[in-house]
Write an enzyme that holds these catalytic residues in place. Structure first.
Site, short mmCIF file in Angstrom:
data_model
loop_
_atom_site.label_atom_id
_atom_site.label_comp_id
_atom_site.label_asym_id
_atom_site.label_seq_id
_atom_site.Cartn_x
_atom_site.Cartn_y
_atom_site.Cartn_z
N ASP A 258 11.64 4.03 -15.51
CA ASP A 258 11.77 3.90 -14.06
C ASP A 258 12.36 2.53 -13.70
O ASP A 258 11.77 1.76 -12.95
CB ASP A 258 10.42 4.09 -13.38
CG ASP A 258 10.55 4.36 -11.87
OD1 ASP A 258 11.65 4.76 -11.44
OD2 ASP A 258 9.56 4.18 -11.14
N LYS B 139 -3.81 -4.26 -9.23
CA LYS B 139 -3.25 -2.94 -8.92
C LYS B 139 -4.38 -1.93 -9.02
O LYS B 139 -5.07 -1.84 -10.04
CB LYS B 139 -2.13 -2.59 -9.89
CG LYS B 139 -1.53 -1.21 -9.65
CD LYS B 139 -0.47 -0.86 -10.68
CE LYS B 139 0.79 -1.66 -10.45
NZ LYS B 139 1.90 -1.16 -11.31
N ILE C 209 -1.84 -2.79 -3.96
CA ILE C 209 -1.56 -4.04 -4.64
C ILE C 209 -2.20 -5.17 -3.85
O ILE C 209 -1.90 -5.35 -2.66
CB ILE C 209 -0.04 -4.30 -4.78
CG1 ILE C 209 0.65 -3.10 -5.43
CG2 ILE C 209 0.21 -5.57 -5.57
CD1 ILE C 209 0.24 -2.84 -6.85
N GLN D 165 0.83 -1.20 0.00
CA GLN D 165 0.00 0.00 0.00
C GLN D 165 0.87 1.24 0.00
O GLN D 165 1.87 1.33 0.69
CB GLN D 165 -0.91 0.01 1.24
CG GLN D 165 -1.81 1.23 1.35
CD GLN D 165 -2.74 1.17 2.55
OE1 GLN D 165 -2.70 0.21 3.32
NE2 GLN D 165 -3.57 2.18 2.70
#
Length: 451
Positions: A283, A181, A165, A159
């Site tokens: 990312d 998600k 999730i 969280q």
């Protein structure tokens, strides 16, 4: 092709696109009666708010002349609404006013990153609302995806303020085997769904695997998506195991050279695929790399909330600093381009992977102790022109692996729009892996962590 512009951030868009993938904002329909008021506020031409005019977007008095930036942006907005062709039907999107729904086809053809513009307090408040904390699901609550399948949350796995999730199971199924998600409907999860639907369809991934005669490709399979409670968006994935970050934190040790080379080969394969499909991940870090528990030779690259379409229609975006939010992503591993607010390109992903490899092997990077993103960027800038110094400062007590030196030197020398030689990069990593007695087919050597 005529381009049009997001009225919120200025990013170039094709007519009819419903959301801006750069800022996540809804693109209003030209029939929206509230638009003149909202647009005047965003251009700084509205009357002062009750609390006084904004410092960053002052109200324009009769004697105040608009700046060149405001005039140019006004022209962009006028162009957008004068050329937008859409058919408005009631009820298509729940967050639009009834009877004010744009049904034109949506396809991003952004040729350059977002523009810097001034925003009113009203817009800032709207954005803050769209990215507010996500509330956990209630016990026994079911979610229904767009195909009508029902999903039952079994356990909250992780969280944060922006997403949840869950481990989930199909309604009536005894075992879960899937991950959900959940995030704000117009937040980063929308960008991730857009990427998955456009570039990562299971059929496309399978076709790539066959064409390149591969045993595996670490792109997660999205098996469902939908909206929940008119405020949230959710994605359903097949379970891909544990994050590399959790494995390393549990063992509290560094990865072996063999393990790092295995991971790098798998991630490079995934990047080659998504780059060929006009996207970058933007990312790369251990939180977004997962290892399949049942088969530790399978490594997945997940977390596409920052995914960016760098080459729409085959035309690479222009390099423009400060055209996006600077320092976006995991600051320790993002590329120098992203520190400077330039749109990420292929070299951004490959350079981020280089930083990850060094960190997994040595446990540190020269800028690891810096808290300010600007100082991290300055260090990365200094080492860009001196790769031997970067490697030497990471491997202070040992010899730099030849495969690491070859890969890092190659990706740090890439130009912004240059197409990397993925084959040569992978061959160098694979050769180093073979010299260590490893192979991609064997289970990832996470059990061979070194102190």
């Amino acid at each position: 092709m005529a381009f049009h512009f997001c009225p919120q951030c200025g990013a170039k868009l094709q007519p009819g696109f419903k959301f801006c993938p750069s800022c996540g904002e809804r693109l209003p329909c030209p029939h929206d009666r509230l638009l003149p008021v909202k647009m005047a506020a965003s251009l700084g031409s509205s009357a002062p708010e009750k609390d006084g005019p904004s410092k960053t977007s002052p109200a324009l008095s009769p004697h105040h002349q608009p700046t060149q930036e405001q005039s140019t942006f006004t022209a962009f907005v006028v162009q957008y609404y004068s050329n937008c062709v859409c058919d408005c039907n009631a009820g298509e999107l729940s967050h639009r006013p009834t009877g004010q729904t744009c049904t034109a086809s949506s396809q991003v053809t952004s040729q350059s990153p977002r523009r810097q513009t001034r925003h009113s307090p009203r817009l800032a408040k709207k954005r803050a609302k769209s990215t507010s904390a996500v509330a956990p699901l209630q016990d026994g609550q079911m979610l229904t995806d767009t195909t009508g399948k029902k999903w039952s949350p079994a356990q909250l796995l992780r969280q944060s303020t922006t997403e949840l999730i869950y481990e989930v199971a199909r309604a009536g199924a005894k075992e879960s085997g899937h991950i959900l998600k959940l995030g704000a409907k117009d937040g980063k999860i929308f960008n991730e769904q857009n990427f998955l639907q456009r570039a990562a369809k299971p059929s496309s991934v399978e076709k790539w695997i066959k064409q390149h005669k591969m045993d595996f490709l670490g792109i997660p399979s999205c098996v469902g998506f939908g909206l929940h409670a008119d405020s949230y968006r959710f994605l359903i994935f097949s379970d891909v195991g544990r994050s590399l970050q959790s494995v390393m934190e549990e063992e509290k040790m560094l990865l072996s050279e063999t393990a790092v080379l295995q991971l790098a080969c798998r991630i490079l394969d995934a990047l080659h695929y998504i780059h060929t499909n006009e996207y970058v991940h933007a990312d790369i870090n251990a939180e977004n790399i997962y290892i399949q528990q049942g088969d530790k030779s399978q490594v997945f690259l997940v977390g596409y909330h920052h995914a960016f379409r760098f080459c729409p229609g085959g035309q690479h975006v222009e390099y423009r600093e400060h055209s996006r939010t600077p320092h976006e992503g995991a600051t320790e591993f993002i590329s120098l381009d992203m520190h400077k607010g330039a749109a990420p390109s292929r070299r951004s992903d490959l350079q981020s992977l280089a930083y990850c490899m060094l960190h997994w092997s040595t446990g540190t990077l020269p800028w690891a102790g810096f808290a300010q993103p600007g100082k991290i960027a300055a260090e990365k800038q200094r080492y860009m022109g001196d790769v031997p110094a970067l490697l030497g400062d990471c491997f202070r007590t040992g010899t730099v692996p030849r495969a690491f030196e070859t890969y890092v030197s190659a990706v740090m020398a890439l130009q912004y729009t240059e197409v990397p030689d993925y084959g040569a990069l992978r061959d160098g990593l694979s050769q180093g892996l073979r010299q260590q007695g490893g192979s991609l087919e064997q289970p990832l050597s996470c059990v061979q962590l070194v102190p």
